[in-house]
Design a protein around this motif. Sequence first.
Motif, mmCIF file in Angstrom:
data_model
loop_
_atom_site.group_PDB
_atom_site.id
_atom_site.type_symbol
_atom_site.label_atom_id
_atom_site.label_comp_id
_atom_site.label_asym_id
_atom_site.label_seq_id
_atom_site.Cartn_x
_atom_site.Cartn_y
_atom_site.Cartn_z
ATOM 1 N N PHE A 126 0.831 -1.205 0.000
ATOM 2 C CA PHE A 126 0.000 0.000 0.000
ATOM 3 C C PHE A 126 0.864 1.253 0.000
ATOM 4 C CE2 PHE A 126 -2.473 3.224 2.370
ATOM 5 C CZ PHE A 126 -3.612 3.285 1.589
ATOM 6 N N GLN A 127 1.947 1.241 0.770
ATOM 7 C CA GLN A 127 2.813 2.423 0.824
ATOM 8 C C GLN A 127 3.449 2.720 -0.535
ATOM 9 O OE1 GLN A 127 6.300 2.278 3.290
ATOM 10 N NE2 GLN A 127 7.098 0.477 2.267
ATOM 11 N N TYR A 128 3.785 1.680 -1.290
ATOM 12 C CA TYR A 128 4.307 1.898 -2.643
ATOM 13 C C TYR A 128 3.236 2.532 -3.528
ATOM 14 C CZ TYR A 128 8.760 -0.555 -2.131
ATOM 15 O OH TYR A 128 10.038 -0.910 -1.772
ATOM 16 N N GLY A 129 2.011 2.056 -3.396
ATOM 17 C CA GLY A 129 0.913 2.632 -4.169
ATOM 18 C C GLY A 129 0.678 4.098 -3.842
ATOM 19 N N VAL A 130 0.707 4.435 -2.561
ATOM 20 C CA VAL A 130 0.532 5.833 -2.145
ATOM 21 C C VAL A 130 1.654 6.695 -2.712
ATOM 22 C CG1 VAL A 130 0.568 7.381 -0.143
ATOM 23 C CG2 VAL A 130 -0.807 5.297 -0.068
ATOM 24 N N ALA A 131 2.882 6.200 -2.637
ATOM 25 C CA ALA A 131 4.027 6.972 -3.145
ATOM 26 C C ALA A 131 3.937 7.175 -4.652
ATOM 27 C CB ALA A 131 5.337 6.268 -2.780
ATOM 28 N N LYS A 132 3.479 6.159 -5.388
ATOM 29 C CA LYS A 132 3.408 6.269 -6.847
ATOM 30 C C LYS A 132 2.223 7.119 -7.303
ATOM 31 C CE LYS A 132 5.583 1.798 -7.635
ATOM 32 N NZ LYS A 132 5.344 0.376 -7.954
ATOM 33 N N ILE A 133 1.088 6.971 -6.658
ATOM 34 C CA ILE A 133 -0.123 7.659 -7.107
ATOM 35 C C ILE A 133 -0.242 9.069 -6.512
ATOM 36 C CG2 ILE A 133 -2.665 7.578 -7.169
ATOM 37 C CD1 ILE A 133 -1.232 5.444 -8.924
ATOM 38 N N PHE A 134 -0.030 9.181 -5.199
ATOM 39 C CA PHE A 134 -0.224 10.467 -4.517
ATOM 40 C C PHE A 134 1.071 11.235 -4.274
ATOM 41 C CE2 PHE A 134 -3.878 7.850 -3.030
ATOM 42 C CZ PHE A 134 -4.858 8.543 -3.705
ATOM 43 N N LYS A 135 2.192 10.646 -4.683
ATOM 44 C CA LYS A 135 3.511 11.289 -4.539
ATOM 45 C C LYS A 135 3.830 11.623 -3.075
ATOM 46 C CE LYS A 135 3.603 11.623 -9.072
ATOM 47 N NZ LYS A 135 3.015 10.414 -9.565
#
Length: 136
Positions: free
Chosen positions: A25-34
């Motif tokens: 999830f943290q990777y997704g947040v970093a990629k999508i929401f920067k």
Amino acid sequence: MDQVFARWQPLALSLFRFITGLLLFQYGVAKIFKYPAVPYFAKVELFSLIGAAGALELILGAMLMLGLFTRPVAFILAGEMAFAYFLGHVFKADAPVWLPLLNNGTSAILFCFSCLYLATAGGGPISLDRAISRTR
């Protein structure tokens, strides 16, 4: 000693599922929401391969944390991580580099096999899957 640890195995499975989902999830947040600002993910566009991976990690990582549809979600994530390893790590260099230590693919392999295990083991006793199955 085996009996002492075996008693905690179901709870450890639920904890393992939650932590694996949280890390994805943290990777997704970093990629999508920067957020947090990671230089490597700063220029990721939503409609790109890495953007699609981020969307999968964000949505399916959250589902994994909750233990909702754990087996199919984990299977999809295992496939995504295998795809990420080969496309993003092995063939990223000029010549294929198969050693994960050299191509920075260790985390992709760990996520792949962690999710593959969860696809076979299920979500554990503390999961929405278990709660839903009890109401039927």
